[in-house]
Structure formats: structure tokens, C-alpha cells
Scaffold this motif. Structure first.
Motif, PDB file in Angstrom:
ATOM      1  N   LYS A   1       0.825  -1.201   0.000  1.00 42.28           N
ATOM      2  CA  LYS A   1       0.000   0.000   0.000  1.00 42.28           C
ATOM      3  C   LYS A   1       0.860   1.253   0.000  1.00 42.28           C
ATOM      4  O   LYS A   1       0.550   2.245  -0.683  1.00 42.28           O
ATOM      5  CB  LYS A   1      -0.928  -0.003   1.221  1.00 42.28           C
TER       6      LYS A   1
ATOM      7  N   ASN B   1       0.817   4.125  -2.785  1.00 45.79           N
ATOM      8  CA  ASN B   1       0.640   5.542  -2.455  1.00 45.79           C
ATOM      9  C   ASN B   1       1.777   6.383  -3.028  1.00 45.79           C
ATOM     10  O   ASN B   1       1.562   7.519  -3.473  1.00 45.79           O
ATOM     11  CB  ASN B   1       0.565   5.721  -0.944  1.00 45.79           C
TER      12      ASN B   1
ATOM     13  N   GLN C   1      -0.801   9.393   0.585  1.00 44.20           N
ATOM     14  CA  GLN C   1      -1.980   8.868   1.268  1.00 44.20           C
ATOM     15  C   GLN C   1      -1.649   7.882   2.390  1.00 44.20           C
ATOM     16  O   GLN C   1      -2.566   7.319   3.008  1.00 44.20           O
ATOM     17  CB  GLN C   1      -2.907   8.193   0.253  1.00 44.20           C
ATOM     18  N   THR C   2      -0.372   7.668   2.669  1.00 46.62           N
ATOM     19  CA  THR C   2       0.015   6.810   3.794  1.00 46.62           C
ATOM     20  C   THR C   2      -0.279   7.535   5.099  1.00 46.62           C
ATOM     21  O   THR C   2       0.216   8.650   5.326  1.00 46.62           O
ATOM     22  CB  THR C   2       1.506   6.436   3.717  1.00 46.62           C
ATOM     23  N   LYS C   3      -1.075   6.909   5.973  1.00 46.41           N
ATOM     24  CA  LYS C   3      -1.563   7.591   7.177  1.00 46.41           C
ATOM     25  C   LYS C   3      -1.057   6.970   8.479  1.00 46.41           C
ATOM     26  O   LYS C   3      -1.478   7.379   9.549  1.00 46.41           O
ATOM     27  CB  LYS C   3      -3.090   7.622   7.166  1.00 46.41           C
ATOM     28  N   GLY C   4      -0.202   5.966   8.393  1.00 45.78           N
ATOM     29  CA  GLY C   4       0.317   5.353   9.612  1.00 45.78           C
ATOM     30  C   GLY C   4       1.578   4.571   9.305  1.00 45.78           C
ATOM     31  O   GLY C   4       1.787   4.093   8.185  1.00 45.78           O
TER      32      GLY C   4
ATOM     33  N   GLN D   1      -0.024  -1.031   9.877  1.00 43.32           N
ATOM     34  CA  GLN D   1      -1.444  -1.319   9.681  1.00 43.32           C
ATOM     35  C   GLN D   1      -1.761  -2.642  10.359  1.00 43.32           C
ATOM     36  O   GLN D   1      -1.056  -3.628  10.162  1.00 43.32           O
ATOM     37  CB  GLN D   1      -1.780  -1.395   8.183  1.00 43.32           C
TER      38      GLN D   1
ATOM     39  N   GLU E   1      -0.441   3.812  13.773  1.00 42.39           N
ATOM     40  CA  GLU E   1      -1.231   2.844  13.029  1.00 42.39           C
ATOM     41  C   GLU E   1      -2.202   3.560  12.088  1.00 42.39           C
ATOM     42  O   GLU E   1      -2.715   4.637  12.411  1.00 42.39           O
ATOM     43  CB  GLU E   1      -2.017   1.933  13.981  1.00 42.39           C
ATOM     44  N   ASP E   2      -2.458   2.921  10.978  1.00 42.59           N
ATOM     45  CA  ASP E   2      -3.398   3.472  10.004  1.00 42.59           C
ATOM     46  C   ASP E   2      -4.810   3.467  10.580  1.00 42.59           C
ATOM     47  O   ASP E   2      -5.160   2.622  11.413  1.00 42.59           O
ATOM     48  CB  ASP E   2      -3.352   2.629   8.726  1.00 42.59           C
ATOM     49  N   THR E   3      -5.612   4.402  10.140  1.00 42.01           N
ATOM     50  CA  THR E   3      -7.009   4.455  10.562  1.00 42.01           C
ATOM     51  C   THR E   3      -7.778   3.278   9.957  1.00 42.01           C
ATOM     52  O   THR E   3      -7.291   2.585   9.063  1.00 42.01           O
ATOM     53  CB  THR E   3      -7.653   5.772  10.114  1.00 42.01           C
TER      54      THR E   3
ATOM     55  N   THR F   1     -14.419   6.885   9.240  1.00 37.86           N
ATOM     56  CA  THR F   1     -13.024   6.631   9.582  1.00 37.86           C
ATOM     57  C   THR F   1     -12.833   6.723  11.093  1.00 37.86           C
ATOM     58  O   THR F   1     -13.262   7.702  11.724  1.00 37.86           O
ATOM     59  CB  THR F   1     -12.103   7.637   8.873  1.00 37.86           C
TER      60      THR F   1
ATOM     61  N   CYS G   1     -10.239   6.065  14.674  1.00 35.64           N
ATOM     62  CA  CYS G   1      -8.923   5.896  15.275  1.00 35.64           C
ATOM     63  C   CYS G   1      -9.119   5.491  16.734  1.00 35.64           C
ATOM     64  O   CYS G   1     -10.239   5.295  17.208  1.00 35.64           O
ATOM     65  CB  CYS G   1      -8.071   7.160  15.159  1.00 35.64           C
TER      66      CYS G   1
END
Length: 388
Positions: free
Chosen positions: A90, A94, A162-165, A168, A234-236, A243, A245
Motif C-alpha cells: 500500500k 501511495n 496517502q500513507t496515514k500510519g 497497519q 497505526e493506520d485508521t 473513519t 482511530c
């Protein structure tokens, strides 16, 4: 029978304290819990414990967490728990998407910034009075990296893709989650189990429950991962288009609606596994990151308990709060040694708490003492009318 609830708080690698507490409580057949309210790692403990066949909960939970923690020799040069793997495909996707988006090439060259940086660099190089460490660092950041189109591009790729954490946890086909029988949580002999998660879409804390009669969404693999999706670490997690958390960022002990959902509770036991005195002076970035995460959680959990007690007093509730003290000398390493030490400390603290509970003795409110805290709230017959 006394109707009791137990709150298993969040606290990551300090989960052994709650495991030790459950281990000691299992030895008291008359101390049972009708309600289990949880947050973050406490939710994972409650779910792995209660999804197991009767009498096997503790062994099942311990086995599960030993797969999460690491041996000392492995952890010493790779200080990451086994479940905190980044989603590499992922992240690569991204990165490619970022590189192919023309909008991400805008403002890489900012002429006025380059001109300003050139003047600042010239001033720095020609003026020895500027040759200090803070001036050098500021110049490198603002007059070199911030103005250079290449560093601007790669910095924006790291922080603005778009990487959010960093990791995962939730995957539909996760072998870790496959170990948990979520359907077993709804068996009639199971207590009410709650965990929280914060809905970022709707900006509110929400509860998930294993029983349908309270009207909350069910506890699932997705909701369990959402409840521990600590931002940046960690990703949401998405649930029904929203979404989520980690809910422990708002309520670390999860007293949310506890009294409203169960107004006939007589006792609330609390396993608050974090305390400010556990925080140590950082020696490296690993320590500093742990402090960043755990210091706010420790103070939040302390405040949660104080506010809950105050709420009980304010509404004149007859509920008794039994608080298990928190060990201070554990650390935040995801190692077998820390897990074993935490379990032993949690067991000992709970044994002392039970002794005082049996004797009806008041205990010190100082967190971390050996005796536990038993706080009787003044009694009357008026039932609580508000959520805590």
C-alpha cells in the motif's frame, strides 16, 4: 450476587498488568464481572480472554500476547512488536500515485524562497557571528532543504502521500485476527463487553458491544483494530464509510455510558495500567516516542478515574470503586521479560487489593502503592441518571 463491572484500560505494552489482575481474580470464584468496559489494548485482552472456552480464557490471552511480544535478544536491535508491520504494497502504491499526480509538482520551485535562501546563506557564510549550532541548523532547514526542489519533493512525498500510519493492523485476511472467535463473544454466558473508538468522520467517541440489546454496533475484527489505531503509529480503520482511530486518545479507561447502560451496578473495578511515574528520561528516539504516546495516556487515565469518582459523588451513587494500583518499575518494551514482570506485578497488586477489599479496609489513593484503592462512595437509593 454483587453486580460488578471491570474497566481494562489502554496502555500497550503494559497490558501484562491487566493480565496479572485477571489471573488473580480468576482465583476468586465469587468475584465475577457482568460488564467489561475496555479501551485499546484492554479491548484486545477482553476479547481474547472471553472468546475462549470457559476456563481457558487466561491461557488463551497469554498465548495471544506472547505472539505479539518479542524475545529480548530479538527486540534489542529491532524494537518493534510483531504486529506493527507496515503495509508495504500500500505504501508503494501511495508513492506511485503521488509521483503520477501532476498537482504534486506544483510549488517545487518557489523563486522568492530561493532568492531569500540565497541571501540568508550568503549572510551566514560571511558573518562568523552567525556560526553557532542553532543558526547552522536553522540555515540548513530553511535556506537549504526548504528551498531545494529535490528535498521539497521527497519531503512532501513522505508526509503528504496517502500513507496515514507507520503500520497497519487490520486486514480482512489477517492471521492474527483469525485466531479470535468473534462469534463466541455473543454467547449467553458472556458478560457485556464494550470497547470504544473515535469516529473521525462524525467527531465523536463511539462504543461497540458484544450484545445487541444495548443498541451499539457489534464488536468485530474491524472495530477491534479501530479501537487501537493510534494516529501516526497505526493506520485508521473504516467502518461503514466512517473513519476511526483509537478511542483511548479520548477516554483511556472507557467509563463512557457505563452507568447509563447498567444503572444497577454496585461495584466498578479498575485496572488502570499506566501512570506518570512509569515515564523515564529518554535516552534515544525510541524512548522519546514511547513518552510521547504514553505520557498523555497515563495522565488521561488518571484523570478519567478521578472524574468518574467525582461523577459518582455528584449524583449520589452507591457504586463502590475498587482501583488496582499501577506498578511503576515496568517499562514500555514489547519483550517477554516486560510482559512476565508486568503479569507478576499485576497479580501481586490485585492480591493486595483483594485482601483489603475482603477486610473492608480503606486504602491509600496514591497510585502504585502495594495495597490498592477501595473507594466507597456515599450511599443513597437514588439511581444515576447520567452517563459517566
Amino acid at each position: 450476587m454483587v453486580k460488578r463491572a471491570i474497566a481494562l484500560a489502554g496502555g500497550g505494552p503494559a497490558v501484562g498488568l491487566s493480565i496479572g489482575a485477571l489471573k488473580r481474580l480468576d482465583e476468586e470464584p465469587d468475584i465475577t464481572f457482568d460488564v467489561v468496559s475496555t479501551a485499546c489494548i484492554g479491548a484486545w485482552l477482553a476479547v481474547t480472554y472471553h472468546q475462549a472456552p470457559k476456563g481457558e480464557g487466561l491461557a488463551t490471552a497469554e498465548h495471544f500476547f506472547r505472539e505479539v511480544f518479542q524475545p529480548e535478544d530479538v527486540y534489542s536491535r529491532f524494537p518493534i512488536a510483531s504486529v506493527f508491520a507496515p503495509n508495504l504494497p500500500k505504501m508503494m502504491q501511495n508513492t506511485v500515485a503521488f509521483a503520477l499526480d501532476p498537482r504534486n509538482y506544483r510549488n517545487l520551485i518557489v523563486p522568492h524562497k530561493i532568492l531569500e535562501a540565497t541571501e540568508e546563506l550568503l549572510r551566514f557564510v560571511t558573518d562568523p557571528r552567525q556560526w553557532t549550532v542553532p543558526n547552522f541548523n536553522a540555515t540548513m532547514l530553511n535556506s537549504v532543504l526548504a528551498a531545494n526542489p529535490v528535498s521539497r519533493y521527497f519531503t512532501s512525498m513522505i508526509y503528504l502521500s496517502q500513507t496515514k500510519g507507520l503500520s497497519q493492523v487490520f486486514y480482512p485476511d489477517s492471521p492474527v485476527l483469525a485466531q479470535i472467535d468473534f462469534a463466541a463473544l455473543s454467547d449467553p454466558d458472556k458478560p457485556y463487553i464494550y470497547h470504544n473508538a473515535y469516529n473521525l468522520t462524525r467527531q465523536r467517541l463511539e462504543l461497540f458491544c458484544n450484545k445487541p440489546d444495548k443498541g451499539y454496533p457489534p464488536i468485530t475484527a474491524r472495530s477491534l483494530c479501530a479501537c487501537s489505531a493510534l494516529p501516526y503509529i497505526e493506520d485508521t480503520v473504516e467502518i461503514d464509510g466512517d473513519t476511526y482511530c483509537e478511542g483511548a486518545t479520548v477516554d483511556t479507561v472507557n467509563f463512557e455510558h457505563l452507568l447509563a447502560n447498567h444503572p444497577d451496578l454496585e461495584e466498578v473495578w479498575v485496572s488502570r495500567i499506566l501512570d506518570r511515574k512509569q515515564i523515564r528520561k529518554p535516552e534515544n528516539l525510541y524512548d522519546a516516542l514511547n513518552n510521547l504516546v504514553m505520557l498523555f495516556a497515563a495522565t488521561t487515565s488518571e484523570d478519567d478515574v478521578k472524574l468518574f469518582k467525582f461523577h459518582l459523588q455528584r449524583i449520589g451513587s452507591s457504586v463502590k470503586v475498587v482501583e488496582i494500583p499501577v506498578a511503576h518499575h515496568i517499562d514500555y518494551d514489547w519483550t517477554y521479560g516486560n510482559l512476565d514482570r508486568s503479569i507478576a506485578d499485576g497479580y501481586a497488586a490485585t492480591a493486595a487489593t483483594i485482601a483489603k477489599y475482603r477486610a473492608g479496609e480503606p486504602a491509600s489513593d496514591a497510585p502504585g502503592d502495594a495495597g490498592g484503592t477501595v473507594t466507597p462512595i456515599r450511599r443513597n437509593r437514588r439511581k444515576p441518571q447520567h452517563a459517566a
